[in-house]
Design a protein around this motif. Structure first.
Motif, PDB file in Angstrom:
ATOM      1  N   ARG A 171      -6.025   5.630  -5.211  1.00 34.77           N
ATOM      2  CA  ARG A 171      -6.649   4.897  -4.113  1.00 34.77           C
ATOM      3  C   ARG A 171      -5.802   4.941  -2.844  1.00 34.77           C
ATOM      4  O   ARG A 171      -6.323   5.041  -1.727  1.00 34.77           O
ATOM      5  N   ASP A 172      -4.479   4.855  -3.010  1.00 33.86           N
ATOM      6  CA  ASP A 172      -3.599   4.701  -1.848  1.00 33.86           C
ATOM      7  C   ASP A 172      -3.221   6.021  -1.191  1.00 33.86           C
ATOM      8  O   ASP A 172      -3.087   6.094   0.033  1.00 33.86           O
ATOM      9  N   GLN A 183     -12.662  10.467  -0.911  1.00 33.10           N
ATOM     10  CA  GLN A 183     -12.158   9.124  -1.196  1.00 33.10           C
ATOM     11  C   GLN A 183     -12.991   8.462  -2.282  1.00 33.10           C
ATOM     12  O   GLN A 183     -12.452   7.801  -3.185  1.00 33.10           O
ATOM     13  N   GLN A 184     -14.298   8.628  -2.216  1.00 30.72           N
ATOM     14  CA  GLN A 184     -15.193   8.040  -3.214  1.00 30.72           C
ATOM     15  C   GLN A 184     -14.937   8.641  -4.593  1.00 30.72           C
ATOM     16  O   GLN A 184     -14.983   7.926  -5.605  1.00 30.72           O
ATOM     17  N   ASP A 193     -12.011   9.863  -5.579  1.00 23.49           N
ATOM     18  CA  ASP A 193     -10.724   9.301  -6.001  1.00 23.49           C
ATOM     19  C   ASP A 193     -10.891   7.875  -6.525  1.00 23.49           C
ATOM     20  O   ASP A 193     -10.288   7.487  -7.538  1.00 23.49           O
ATOM     21  N   TYR A 194     -11.717   7.069  -5.838  1.00 17.60           N
ATOM     22  CA  TYR A 194     -11.949   5.687  -6.276  1.00 17.60           C
ATOM     23  C   TYR A 194     -12.664   5.659  -7.632  1.00 17.60           C
ATOM     24  O   TYR A 194     -12.347   4.825  -8.493  1.00 17.60           O
ATOM     25  N   GLU A 240       0.852  -1.182   0.000  1.00 17.63           N
ATOM     26  CA  GLU A 240       0.000   0.000   0.000  1.00 17.63           C
ATOM     27  C   GLU A 240       0.889   1.233   0.000  1.00 17.63           C
ATOM     28  O   GLU A 240       1.738   1.394   0.879  1.00 17.63           O
ATOM     29  N   ALA A 284     -10.211   6.430 -10.268  1.00 19.97           N
ATOM     30  CA  ALA A 284      -9.340   5.272 -10.478  1.00 19.97           C
ATOM     31  C   ALA A 284     -10.018   4.253 -11.391  1.00 19.97           C
ATOM     32  O   ALA A 284      -9.372   3.658 -12.270  1.00 19.97           O
ATOM     33  N   ARG A 285     -11.328   4.071 -11.229  1.00 29.30           N
ATOM     34  CA  ARG A 285     -12.064   3.140 -12.080  1.00 29.30           C
ATOM     35  C   ARG A 285     -12.097   3.633 -13.529  1.00 29.30           C
ATOM     36  O   ARG A 285     -12.014   2.825 -14.461  1.00 29.30           O
ATOM     37  N   LYS A 320      -7.271  10.161   0.960  1.00 26.32           N
ATOM     38  CA  LYS A 320      -6.490   9.356   1.892  1.00 26.32           C
ATOM     39  C   LYS A 320      -5.461  10.177   2.664  1.00 26.32           C
ATOM     40  O   LYS A 320      -4.760   9.650   3.528  1.00 26.32           O
ATOM     41  N   ALA A 322      -4.046   4.662 -11.053  1.00 27.56           N
ATOM     42  CA  ALA A 322      -5.251   4.277 -10.327  1.00 27.56           C
ATOM     43  C   ALA A 322      -4.905   3.861  -8.899  1.00 27.56           C
ATOM     44  O   ALA A 322      -5.602   4.240  -7.945  1.00 27.56           O
ATOM     45  N   LYS A 323      -3.847   3.097  -8.739  1.00 23.85           N
ATOM     46  CA  LYS A 323      -3.421   2.685  -7.399  1.00 23.85           C
ATOM     47  C   LYS A 323      -2.980   3.900  -6.575  1.00 23.85           C
ATOM     48  O   LYS A 323      -3.292   3.990  -5.379  1.00 23.85           O
TER      49      LYS A 323
END
Length: 268
Positions: A187-188, A128-129, A131-132, A61, A135-136, A193, A183-184
Motif C-alpha cells: 500500500r505504501d 494502486q488498486q 496493489d491494494y 507511512e 494487500a487484502r 505508489k 500488505a503495508k
C-alpha cells in the motif's frame, strides 16, 4: 535507519556495493553472491520496510521520501566509502528515487529489472488498486495463499526451470515474511505508489549500469528507454534470463557488477 548487514571485502578497498532486494524478499536474497563479490568489494545488504528483520514503525507511512531518508541515515555510516547502489525490481525503484532525491553521494548505480514509475496517471491509479487488492489477500487469506498466487505470475515463469534447491530457497524466503507488514509495503510503496520519475531521469549524472533478462520483454523495453535518457548508462541484456537475473544467471550477474565497479575504479 534500515536494518542492514555489512560484509567486509577480502582485500583492502574503499568501494562498497549496497544491495536492495525485491518485494516479498529480504537481504538474504543475495547470500549466494556474497562470497564472490566480497573478493573485490565491500557489501551492505539491506532489509527494506516490511521485509526481513526490518523494524520500521508501523504507524508511519513507508513512502518513497521516508525510505530515502532512512537510506540516507543508514549510508551515512559508510560515508567514507565510494558507494555503488544496486536495486532489483522494487529495490531498483527505491534506488532510482534515491539517486535523484536522496542526499547520499553515490559513485555508481546498478539497476536490475526495474522501472522509473508509471507515466500514465490512469494506469498508475489502476495499479494502486491492484496493489491494494493484493494487500487484502495477504491480510484475509494469509501468506501461503498469496505466495502460491505470486509464484504463478507471468513475471516469474522463467523461475520454473530453476533447480529444486534454488526454488525451495526462494519459497522459504518468501514464506518467512510477515503478511501484515508486506500488505503495508504494497500500500505504501508498491508500484502504484511509485512517483513518476521519467522526467527526472536526466538528473542522474553518475555512471549507471542496467541489467535485464532478454526474456523479460516489458522490462527490456523500459531499460532501453532509460538508456536513452540517463547520460552515462550501460545496458546488459542477459540471454535466456527472465526478471530475476541475479538468480537465473548468477555468474553473469556477478561478472557484470564487478566489471562495472572496477571500471569506475580505473576511471577515478
Amino acid at each position: 535507519m534500515l536494518h542492514y548487514k555489512f560484509h567486509r571485502a577480502n582485500q583492502s578497498t574503499n568501494q562498497l556495493l549496497v544491495m536492495l532486494h525485491g518485494f516479498i524478499s529480504d537481504q538474504q536474497a543475495f547470500d549466494n553472491h556474497i562470497h564472490i563479490l566480497k573478493e573485490s568489494v565491500n557489501i551492505v545488504t539491506i532489509d527494506l520496510p516490511g521485509h526481513g528483520a526490518d523494524e520500521s514503525p508501523f504507524h508511519r507511512e513507508w513512502d518513497f521520501p521516508f525510505i530515502s531518508q532512512q537510506l540516507d541515515e543508514t549510508l551515512e555510516v559508510f560515508s567514507a566509502y565510494q558507494l555503488f547502489l544496486h536495486g532489483y525490481s522494487m529495490g531498483g525503484r527505491i534506488a532510482l528515487y534515491h539517486a535523484i532525491h536522496g542526499n547520499t553521494t553515490l559513485t555508481g548505480l546498478v539497476l536490475e529489472s526495474t522501472s522509473p514509475g508509471i507515466e500514465d496517471r490512469t494506469a498508475q491509479i489502476e495499479r494502486q488498486q491492484v496493489d491494494y487488492a493484493r494487500a487484502r489477500v495477504l491480510e484475509i487469506a494469509g501468506l501461503e495463499v498469496f505466495v502460491n498466487d505470486w509464484e504463478k505470475l507471468p513475471l516469474f515463469y522463467t523461475q520454473h526451470d530453476l533447480d529444486k534447491i534454488t526454488k525451495l530457497s526462494i519459497r522459504n524466503m518468501r514464506m518467512r515474511q510477515d503478511a501484515s507488514r508486506l500488505a503495508k509495503a504494497l500500500r505504501d510503496y508498491g508500484t502504484g505508489k511509485m512517483p513518476n520519475l521519467w522526467s527526472e531521469l536526466n538528473q542522474i549524472q553518475i555512471p549507471t549500469c542496467i541489467i535485464v533478462g532478454n526474456l523479460d520483454g516489458k522490462f527490456c523495453e523500459i531499460a532501453q528507454k532509460i538508456v536513452s535518457i540517463i547520460p552515462k548508462t550501460e545496458l546488459f541484456e542477459i540471454a535466456q534470463s527472465g526478471h530475476t537475473v541475479h538468480v537465473e544467471e548468477m555468474a553473469e550477474f556477478d561478472r557484470i557488477v564487478l566489471g562495472f565497479i572496477q571500471k569506475e575504479e580505473q576511471n577515478d
